[in-house]
Write a protein that holds these residues in place. Sequence first.
Motif, short mmCIF file in Angstrom:
data_model
loop_
_atom_site.label_atom_id
_atom_site.label_comp_id
_atom_site.label_asym_id
_atom_site.label_seq_id
_atom_site.Cartn_x
_atom_site.Cartn_y
_atom_site.Cartn_z
N LEU A 103 9.78 -6.50 2.36
CA LEU A 103 9.42 -5.13 2.04
C LEU A 103 10.61 -4.18 2.08
N SER A 104 11.67 -4.58 2.77
CA SER A 104 12.85 -3.72 2.86
C SER A 104 13.57 -3.60 1.51
N LEU A 105 13.23 -4.44 0.56
CA LEU A 105 13.85 -4.40 -0.77
C LEU A 105 13.21 -3.36 -1.70
N PHE A 106 12.09 -2.80 -1.30
CA PHE A 106 11.36 -1.84 -2.12
C PHE A 106 11.65 -0.43 -1.63
N ASP A 107 12.22 0.39 -2.48
CA ASP A 107 12.61 1.73 -2.04
C ASP A 107 11.43 2.66 -1.80
N TYR A 108 10.24 2.33 -2.27
CA TYR A 108 9.07 3.17 -2.05
C TYR A 108 8.28 2.77 -0.80
N ILE A 109 8.76 1.73 -0.10
CA ILE A 109 8.09 1.28 1.12
C ILE A 109 8.94 1.66 2.33
N LEU A 110 8.34 2.46 3.21
CA LEU A 110 9.00 2.84 4.46
C LEU A 110 8.44 1.96 5.58
N ILE A 111 9.31 1.36 6.35
CA ILE A 111 8.90 0.54 7.48
C ILE A 111 9.15 1.37 8.73
N GLU A 112 8.08 1.60 9.50
CA GLU A 112 8.19 2.44 10.70
C GLU A 112 7.61 1.72 11.92
#
Length: 161
Positions: free
Chosen positions: A52-61
């Motif tokens: 998921l870190s490859l997708f700029d619209y996904i924030l991992i929190e």
Amino acid sequence: MLKVVVNSTPLIALNAVNQLSILEALYKRIIVPYGVYEEVFFKAPTNKKIDLSLFDYILIERVKNAYAKELLQTSLHKGEIEVILLAQEINADLCIIDDYLARKYASLFGLKVTGTIGVLLRAKENQLIKEIKPILNDLIKNGIYISQELYEHILTLANEN
């Protein structure tokens, strides 16, 4: 912009049928708790891993309240607990969760909930997809369980019966 927190099953299901981009088209940005990222990347079988870190619209929190995570040790998975807690912490507008029990808990916490099917129905309403039926069939082919009764109900809601 809406604050949308997503659990692992919708991510895995949409990715399996090459429809993950629907989330960006509908919500512009989504938020994923770190526990969900762990599930879909580190713990998923090789053929289902999603970085998921490859997708700029996904924030991992990360969930800030570790104490609440411990208190909420229930029959829910770590990712589901983190979705509910993170959604509360950031005052999310929507949680996307498929698991029935997790949806019930989220609702008890006053969170608005939808699932993969709700996302697909909204995508059709917004003309991002033409038909739901081929996507449902692909989901089933990829091991996502949809009962015959639910399948028919979805097609009725989508005006595809």
